[in-house]
Scaffold this active site. Structure first.
Site, short mmCIF file in Angstrom:
data_model
loop_
_atom_site.label_atom_id
_atom_site.label_comp_id
_atom_site.label_asym_id
_atom_site.label_seq_id
_atom_site.Cartn_x
_atom_site.Cartn_y
_atom_site.Cartn_z
N GLU A 3 71.02 57.83 -63.74
CA GLU A 3 70.17 56.68 -63.41
C GLU A 3 70.85 55.89 -62.30
O GLU A 3 72.04 55.63 -62.37
CB GLU A 3 69.98 55.83 -64.67
CG GLU A 3 69.44 54.43 -64.46
CD GLU A 3 68.12 54.40 -63.70
OE1 GLU A 3 67.21 55.17 -64.03
OE2 GLU A 3 68.01 53.59 -62.75
N THR B 233 59.47 50.90 -65.26
CA THR B 233 59.28 50.70 -66.71
C THR B 233 59.32 49.22 -67.09
O THR B 233 58.47 48.73 -67.83
CB THR B 233 60.39 51.46 -67.48
OG1 THR B 233 60.26 52.85 -67.18
CG2 THR B 233 60.28 51.24 -68.98
N SER C 27 52.82 46.93 -67.45
CA SER C 27 51.96 46.00 -68.19
C SER C 27 52.11 46.14 -69.70
O SER C 27 51.71 45.25 -70.45
CB SER C 27 50.49 46.22 -67.84
OG SER C 27 50.28 46.05 -66.47
N HIS D 231 47.18 52.96 -73.87
CA HIS D 231 45.75 53.14 -73.67
C HIS D 231 45.15 54.08 -74.71
O HIS D 231 45.78 55.06 -75.10
CB HIS D 231 45.49 53.73 -72.27
CG HIS D 231 45.84 52.79 -71.16
ND1 HIS D 231 44.98 51.82 -70.73
CD2 HIS D 231 46.98 52.65 -70.42
CE1 HIS D 231 45.56 51.13 -69.74
NE2 HIS D 231 46.78 51.61 -69.55
N SER E 238 49.56 54.82 -64.17
CA SER E 238 48.78 54.57 -65.37
C SER E 238 47.88 55.77 -65.66
O SER E 238 47.27 56.30 -64.73
CB SER E 238 47.91 53.32 -65.15
OG SER E 238 47.12 53.10 -66.30
#
Lengths: 479, 420
Positions: free
Chosen positions: A36, A46, A50, A54, A340
């Site tokens: 990372e 991340t 939001s 879903h 998304s």
């Protein structure tokens, strides 16, 4: 610098996708290293997500993301039981203002039936009874009970912790600078050392096309799409109980009202294409767009109630879909173009990818013992008075309040550090210190003292989130 | 006694800063037998402990003290008079039983989550600083953007600089004080940027902290963007028009690694809100009667949790009064209910208390909306007074005598402050 090493699988990128893949791989007898570039995992896209799980009826079955989202959604209950992150299925509403929009709701309802997503059509009376603070102009809504809200950073922290507990090696501050084919696989050069891996997974998010280009597998381009979010004052808690989406169209661009896991109302995101892969700035235009739109959904929301704002970059690809799987370069896999509903799909993405890696010959032999559970963090403020009493009796450090706005105790902060927090933001996103009304005005010094003490590093070496994000400088030093 | 906490008191004071200590002494003076002060920090004194500059106590002690000295004088009296002070104690709740007895729920590492009984309670939790979020500055979110009070704590209590090249947004007193402090410690302060056409700090601080150090103050100017990825690299500032809207065509970039925010203070009223005490949206503090009693009988408020004060001497005067009424309450002494509503009129942003009773002398604190020089202050048709100047940054203290109220037969008394 670390010594050069070898491994079976190297995962590039510690966002939620990389972390999920690492944890899934940790079930098998493989040496896995996750590299990372930031100081902690989950500090890129991340962290600014939001935080919506879903239900899956916004995307059609002809796309990979449309296929993986429903499966991902279903995996979240087990994940939460094992990993203990903040997650609640509060349900979502897509609300319509006109008969034409009701028509769109009917199409979505049809798609939901096709995909096996439970939904319910609400008339105006039902909508007003359930969500009385929404605009009186709304005439119908499609309710999907399996939608949830989540603290995405908590998910990343708990997922990597579980992976590490099961043998995955985590390298942070390890930006990848080169990938070269060598005998026995691919050599990954990072700022923190070299490793040679049989298999490399590219989960580098906004930078995944650049990582792919390092081995000549750049068959796609990332077109970062910025999203701004605005967190509103606690006085609006409870204003809406479910996620509220307008009917998708060119103007709405996915902007919605989010009652977050912690109860605070958040509004956003925008969707603005940008060339700058570091551009996480907020803008007056973004705010105007969002507030104009959400005021139409819920008139009592005001820009004046903003307590904090941030932006993140979606790693959208030029294909418009997820890019997951094998490439022309043997041993090099992509988990790229994740936008998304990427957070929702992430657990399914990991399974999908690993299946392909197995088909290609990666030996997926299960370990005799694999520990699915991690220790769940204690959130003092969420406990009942009796439970709080017991916590303080068991550990006096719960009797010392660090963050007064969010009632975070010293025991929580120490635990966060013990479980991997290395920076002020790392503590903040694990415990909520500094997330409240004073935004860290009162608790920042105490958090820094605890980091200094637990990590045994000088006060002035502490950072907000790694890299050059220094907090203070010693006195008397030349300016 | 410092560090002692029993289960039952006449008066419990929430907060051990100057307001809390003043209230405790006031309660004792009014005959409360046992008084407890609950302080969330490890020591009493509140924000005074980080205010190591002088300028405190000019009115109350008639001499110039530092913040810690001012706090120390009060703490000495508090301890000397056998008031209990419990540090590291965080009040998580307050309930009133059917007899009117208050149960204060307090979290402390030694006592656990304890419940303390009290006849009366004084809220004295002070205030907090407004943050970047409350004024919505667009841009990135790097390290190096912090409130002036946090910077003060880092410098004065931890011994570290928040940065080397510092810009300050807002001309609140803490920002002005920090401009001087940081300069003395070797940082470069590039300027103070103030949205309004006037300073929000005390005049004496503008002179002593900026003028004396050649630090420029840019009035009618604000920060419109924050730059920098990991650490602050620059800010964009722009002048504002008469409607306070930034004129972006006149914007310029100012390189700096630190931005201090000194953009106002807000009463820290989470506890009051939690227990349903009525708040004044203008002050951000509780609505109080002339005995400084909140809408919850037997619960009083004083200091910066009631309304943000300019100097600590006023906090002390107000908290001695609030404590006095709380002490009386614990002895079951009740004052007649107020009969006069105090109404902020022309150019008056707020007045505290919110109501008056004709039976005694009152001290009313108020703030104006706009600078007027000279000004005429009128209280209904009852009295008139000329003031040399009034500015929003400085509180006005007004004594109202019972003889005056005797002549008044209405139920609403309006205060106006107009140009003279």
């Amino acid at each position: 610098m670390r010594d050069a090493t070898t491994c079976d699988v190297a995962i590039i990128g510690g966002g939620i996708v990389g972390c999920m893949i690492a944890r899934e791989l940790s079930r098998y007898r493989l040496k896995v290293v996750l590299v990372e570039k930031e100081a902690e995992v989950g500090f890129g896209t991340t962290k600014t997500n939001s935080g919506i799980i879903h239900p899956g009826h916004h995307t059609t079955l002809d796309t990979l993301k449309g296929r993986l989202v429903v499966k991902g959604n279903q995996l979240y209950d087990t994940l939460q039981a094992e990993l203990g992150f903040g997650f609640r299925r509060i349900g979502e509403l897509v609300v319509a203002r006109t008969e034409e929009e009701v028509g769109v709701l009917r199409e979505m309802e049809e798609l939901a039936h096709q995909k096996g997503v439970p939904v319910e059509m609400w008339d105006q009376a039902r909508l007003r009874r359930e969500e009385p603070n929404l605009s009186r102009e709304l005439i119908a809504a499609l309710f999907a009970p399996t939608a949830g809200v989540i603290n995405p950073y908590e998910l990343a922290f708990a997922t990597i912790e579980s992976a590490v507990l099961n043998g995955v090696e985590l390298w942070v501050d390890a930006l990848v600078t080169a990938i070269d084919p060598v005998d026995g696989g691919l050599r990954v050069t990072t700022r923190d050392g070299e490793l040679t891996a049989h298999t490399v997974v590219n989960a580098a998010g906004v930078f995944s096309d650049r990582v792919a280009a390092m081995v000549g597998a750049d068959t796609f381009r990332i077109l970062p799409r910025k999203g701004e979010e605005y967190m509103l004052d606690g006085r609006l808690k409870g204003l809406v109980r479910r996620l509220v989406f307008p009917v998708p169209n060119k103007v709405s661009k996915g902007t919605l009202i989010i009652p977050t896991y912690d109860g605070t109302i958040m509004v956003g995101p925008t969707a603005i294409d940008t060339d700058d892969r570091h551009d996480v700035s907020t803008s007056p235009e973004g705010a105007r767009q969002i507030f104009d739109l959400v005021r139409g959904l819920c008139p009592s929301i005001s820009e004046r109630d903003t307590i904090s704002e941030f932006a993140g970059l979606r790693a959208a690809s030029d294909t418009g879909d997820f890019i997951i799987g094998r490439t022309a370069v043997p041993g090099f896999y992509n988990a790229a173009g994740i936008q998304s509903p990427g957070l929702t799909a992430a657990p399914a993405i990991a399974l999908y990818l690993i299946q392909q890696m197995g088909e290609d010959g990666l030996a997926l032999v299960e370990k005799e013992r694999w520990e699915p559970q991690v220790e769940h963090p204690v959130r003092f403020a969420q406990r009942s008075v009796e439970e709080q009493r017991a916590l303080v009796e068991a550990d006096p450090a719960h009797g010392r309040v660090v963050c007064r706005c969010e009632l975070v105790t010293e025991a929580e902060v120490r635990a966060a550090i013990a479980h991997g927090a290395r920076t002020v933001d790392g503590v903040k996103f694990r415990t909520r210190t500094g997330m409240g009304r004073c935004q860290g005005g009162f608790c920042t010094t105490r958090v820094m003292e605890l980091l200094q003490e637990e990590l045994d590093i000088p006060f002035h070496s502490l950072t907000k989130r790694g890299g050059g994000s220094w907090m203070v400088t010693p006195m008397g030093e030349e300016a | 006694m410092f560090g002692r906490m029993n289960r039952r008191y006449d008066t419990v004071v929430v907060g051990g800063g100057p307001a809390g200590m003043g209230a405790a002494l006031g309660a004792l003076d009014a005959g409360a037998g046992k008084v407890l002060v609950l302080e969330r920090d490890g020591e009493a004194g509140g924000i005074l402990n980080q205010c190591i500059h002088a300028g405190f106590g000019l009115q109350y002690f008639r001499e110039e003290l530092t913040g810690p000295e001012y706090a120390e004088r009060f703490l000495a009296q508090v301890i000397d008079r056998d008031i209990d002070v419990m540090p590291s104690s965080y009040v998580t709740g307050l309930a009133v039983d059917s007899e009117g007895t208050k149960q204060v729920r307090v979290l402390n590492e030694r006592a656990g989550l304890a419940s303390i009984e009290a006849a009366s309670v004084v809220l004295a939790m002070g205030c907090r600083e407004r943050t970047r979020g409350s004024i919505r500055i667009p841009g990135t979110r790097p390290a190096g953007v912090l409130t002036a009070g946090l910077a003060q704590k880092l410098v004065n209590q931890k011994g570290y600089l928040p940065g080397k090249r510092v810009a300050i947004l807002g001309s609140g007193d803490i920002g002005l004080i920090m401009a001087r402090r940081l300069t003395l410690e070797g940082a470069e302060v590039v300027g103070v940027f103030e949205l309004m056409p006037y300073s929000n700090g005390l005049n004496r601080n503008v002179v002593q902290c900026l003028d004396d150090y050649d630090i420029p103050m840019h009035l009618s100017t604000t920060v419109v963007e924050i730059h920098g990825r990991d650490r602050l690299e620059a800010i964009t500032v722009a002048p504002v028009d008469a409607h306070l809207q930034p004129q972006l065509d006149k914007a310029r970039k100012v390189p700096c690694d630190t931005l201090l925010l000194s953009i106002g203070l807000i009463p820290d009223n989470e506890l009051a809100r939690q227990i349903g005490i009525q708040l004044d949206p203008v002050t951000g503090g509780p609505v109080v009667s002339s005995t400084l009693e909140t809408s919850l009988p037997g619960v009083f408020a004083c200091g910066n949790v009631l309304h943000v004060h300019d100097v600590v001497d006023y906090v002390t005067a107000e908290s001695l009064r609030a404590g006095g009424f709380a002490g009386e309450w614990s002895r079951e002494i009740r004052r007649p209910k107020d009969s006069i509503q105090l109404v902020p009129g022309n150019n008056v942003r707020y007045c505290v208390p919110h109501t008056l009773s004709p039976d005694r002398e009152h001290t009313v604190f108020m703030r104006v909306k706009q600078r007027v020089e000279p000004a005429r202050l009128r209280v209904g048709g009852l009295m008139e007074k000329t003031l040399r100047f009034v500015i929003p940054a400085e509180m006005i203290s007004l004594k109202i005598q019972p003889e005056m109220l005797d002549r008044f037969h209405g139920d609403r008394l309006t205060i106006d402050i107009d140009p003279a």
